[in-house]
Design a protein around this motif. Sequence first.
Motif, short mmCIF file in Angstrom:
data_model
loop_
_atom_site.label_atom_id
_atom_site.label_comp_id
_atom_site.label_asym_id
_atom_site.label_seq_id
_atom_site.Cartn_x
_atom_site.Cartn_y
_atom_site.Cartn_z
N UNK A 13 0.84 -1.20 0.00
CA UNK A 13 0.00 0.00 0.00
C UNK A 13 0.88 1.24 0.00
N UNK A 14 0.30 2.32 -0.49
CA UNK A 14 1.09 3.55 -0.55
C UNK A 14 1.25 4.14 0.85
N UNK A 15 2.48 4.52 1.18
CA UNK A 15 2.75 5.14 2.48
C UNK A 15 2.91 6.64 2.33
N UNK A 16 3.60 7.04 1.27
CA UNK A 16 3.84 8.46 1.06
C UNK A 16 3.80 8.75 -0.44
N UNK A 17 3.05 9.79 -0.78
CA UNK A 17 2.97 10.20 -2.17
C UNK A 17 3.58 11.59 -2.29
N UNK A 47 7.02 10.99 -6.80
CA UNK A 47 7.19 9.55 -6.66
C UNK A 47 6.38 9.04 -5.48
N UNK A 48 6.15 7.73 -5.43
CA UNK A 48 5.42 7.10 -4.33
C UNK A 48 6.38 6.24 -3.54
N UNK A 49 6.12 6.14 -2.26
CA UNK A 49 6.84 5.17 -1.44
C UNK A 49 5.78 4.21 -0.91
N UNK A 50 5.96 2.94 -1.19
CA UNK A 50 5.00 1.95 -0.72
C UNK A 50 5.46 1.33 0.59
N UNK A 51 4.48 0.88 1.35
CA UNK A 51 4.75 0.31 2.65
C UNK A 51 5.70 -0.88 2.52
N UNK A 83 3.08 16.33 -0.01
CA UNK A 83 3.67 15.09 0.48
C UNK A 83 2.58 14.39 1.27
N UNK A 84 1.81 13.54 0.59
CA UNK A 84 0.64 12.93 1.21
C UNK A 84 1.05 11.70 1.99
N UNK A 85 0.78 11.73 3.29
CA UNK A 85 1.20 10.65 4.18
C UNK A 85 -0.01 9.80 4.55
N UNK A 86 0.07 8.51 4.25
CA UNK A 86 -1.06 7.59 4.45
C UNK A 86 -0.89 6.76 5.71
N UNK A 188 11.83 5.62 18.24
CA UNK A 188 10.45 6.09 18.28
C UNK A 188 9.50 5.19 17.50
N UNK A 189 9.94 4.00 17.12
CA UNK A 189 9.14 3.10 16.28
C UNK A 189 8.64 3.78 15.00
N UNK A 190 9.54 4.21 14.15
CA UNK A 190 9.10 4.93 12.95
C UNK A 190 8.51 3.99 11.90
N UNK A 191 7.79 4.56 10.95
CA UNK A 191 7.35 3.79 9.80
C UNK A 191 8.31 3.99 8.63
N UNK A 192 8.72 5.23 8.48
CA UNK A 192 9.56 5.57 7.33
C UNK A 192 10.89 6.13 7.85
N UNK A 193 11.99 5.62 7.32
CA UNK A 193 13.29 6.14 7.71
C UNK A 193 13.99 6.65 6.46
N UNK A 194 14.39 7.92 6.51
CA UNK A 194 15.15 8.50 5.40
C UNK A 194 16.63 8.30 5.71
N UNK A 195 17.31 7.49 4.89
CA UNK A 195 18.73 7.23 5.10
C UNK A 195 19.52 8.10 4.12
N UNK A 196 20.16 9.15 4.64
CA UNK A 196 20.88 10.06 3.76
C UNK A 196 22.35 9.64 3.70
N UNK A 197 22.73 8.93 2.65
CA UNK A 197 24.11 8.45 2.48
C UNK A 197 24.56 7.68 3.73
N UNK A 198 23.70 6.79 4.20
CA UNK A 198 23.91 6.18 5.52
C UNK A 198 25.19 5.35 5.60
N UNK A 199 25.71 4.87 4.49
CA UNK A 199 26.92 4.03 4.58
C UNK A 199 28.11 4.65 3.86
N UNK A 200 27.95 5.87 3.34
CA UNK A 200 28.99 6.44 2.48
C UNK A 200 30.30 6.69 3.24
#
Lengths: 350, 346
Positions: A13-17, A47-51, A83-86, A188-200
Amino acid sequence: MSTQPASGQQQGDILLQVRNLKMYFPIVKGAFGAVKGYVRAADDINFDIRFGETVGLVGESGCGKTTVGRCIVRAYKPTGGQMLYYGSNDGQVVDLAELSEDQVRPYRRDIRMIFQDPYSSLNPRMPVFENVGEGLLNLTDIRGKDLEERVKDAIVRVGLRPEYIRRFPHAFSGGERQRIVIARALVTNPRLVVCDEAVAALDVSIRAQVLNLLENLRNDLNLTYLFVSHDLSVVRYICDRVVVMYVGKMVESAPVNDLFARPLHPYTEALMSSVPIQNPRQRNRGARIRLEGEVADPSNPPTGCYFHPRCRYAQERCRVEQPVLREVAPNRMVACHFAEELDLQGAIQA
Amino acid sequence: MNDSLLEFKDLRVHFFTDEGVVKAVDGVDLSVPRGKTTCIVGESGCGKSVMSLAAMRIVQKPGRIVSGQILWHGKNGKVTDLSELSPSGPDIRKVRGGEIAMIFQEPMTSLSMLYTIGNQIGEVIRLHQGVSKQEARNRTIEMLRKVRIPRPERLVDEYPFRLSGGMRQRAMIAMALSCNPALLIADEPTTALDVTTQAQILDLMLDLQREYGMGIMFITHDLGVVAEIADYVAVMYLGRVVESADADTLFNNPKHPYTQALLGSIPKITATRQPLEPIQGMVPNPFRRPAGCSFHPRCAQAMAACSEIVPEAYRIADGHIARCLLYADNQPAGGEPAQSMMRSMR
């Protein structure tokens, strides 16, 4: 500490549009703050991000990929777009782009960020406990014993020992620090995690450990990732879908295997062709595509398609008319006039 | 190899800090051949940069060369031990910049902000070749054209901050090659650059190598870059070369467990998703180097003897050596008698 899908949400399902997202930064000149123009760091991003999936956001430095990530965690308030958050618990769809600072607070628990440099993103004067627990202190009512339990839980999740929470960041190596940064996002038990160059910033042997950790956490905790990276090999490894950006514009989005097998935008093709291949037998340098010139200036972009001065397939139309992002096949968006006619090469097959 | 340009013989560079001694380079044997590209690869802290700084004699205090030789095979067959020269004397100054040139990772910190590009490159040319100002300027423009900087006659009067990262690195290469060095040491020269720019710079370096015939000693952590450009590769771990071979052998027939693990832990753009096998643990604290083989606590194939015996370099094939007890039945590469004694201990 697994995240339950909000009211009836499930895998796919769509999480973020993200719709027509714009982030313009004003260029201010002179003593009176006259605005002389704008840097269009992100312009018309869709773009869409799906669950449960991992979406990669790739491009070279200055293409606006980090800006998009920061808009999504609302470190910036976007200039325009939605940024539609579902994922909200009451089942309502909320436009994160519109909310005020106060209104956005409840969602800061749901959407978290992991930064690139584990040396500068942890406060050196705070022990691990405070660094990791700060989010809970600021965003929830959890205190005392419960707080300590949650922090310890998160620390154990990322493969560290619970007694580490009393130590300070300087006592840890780069890889361990990045685990602490990940724990801070998870607490915080997140649903969505934005990883910005997390391993660079990590060494190669540590990078694989952290990539596997992120992958396991995604499966165990039903997480969804937006993975911002310049490293196509890593993106290919961890992502399900990829969005490619160039000078603030989206040029292409596709499922990961489709994109690497057959890119549709000439920039994507050139980007893939530039990535070194780890086998001297496949050097074959003559067949590689080399971009000439430099990335365009986002405050003064070229006319037409921003990529046309460097594009080997450019025609007259590209100079005058800016291509619109359009769906050329299911799940495949591209912004190129000639996407259907070009037969572009993907990453060379082993 | 007879055609050596630069030879490290049992080089040891230690840093004497307040907390203890860091053995950044601890017994490196390596030969860099003429006209070819030798890549030194390893993770941060393995000593790859310190080794190259030692060759230029620019190791900063509290570090110093403790023992070993750095043999420079200069013009007309003259061999100099660079480790014996005074780091600020006239002899090393002739070599540094003239015969051996170096480029660094971050071009903005290696170029001065206060002088124009032409000023900085021209200075090198005048110092080493003793030509007039006007001639130096002409040669500078010529070099900038060689590194494919657009409009070099105008750019020569620009300051470095006006250039992009890729252009600055080109200017650095122009400066390094302006005196036609026999060896170019490049320390992570493309790490700060985007992939498309990196590809341009690597192409440029190889083209210039073909034209000038210089040897390149390329230091990097990126095995992809190594695969693209290397003729020979040396893999370093905690101050020692653990394996060295020609590029094809190293990537397709690696022998040392560290090399094998390193290659298995990197996602590849050409392959579909296969699980990565990370190396366990982390690079040890430099003050507390493990006894025996430094890699043994992380090694999947470690044996009991690995924690006691420091493995010597064993010969796998011509030009292929590995420092690992798995190959203890092979000939030692150096062939010193003292080392074969340790073999019999096994």
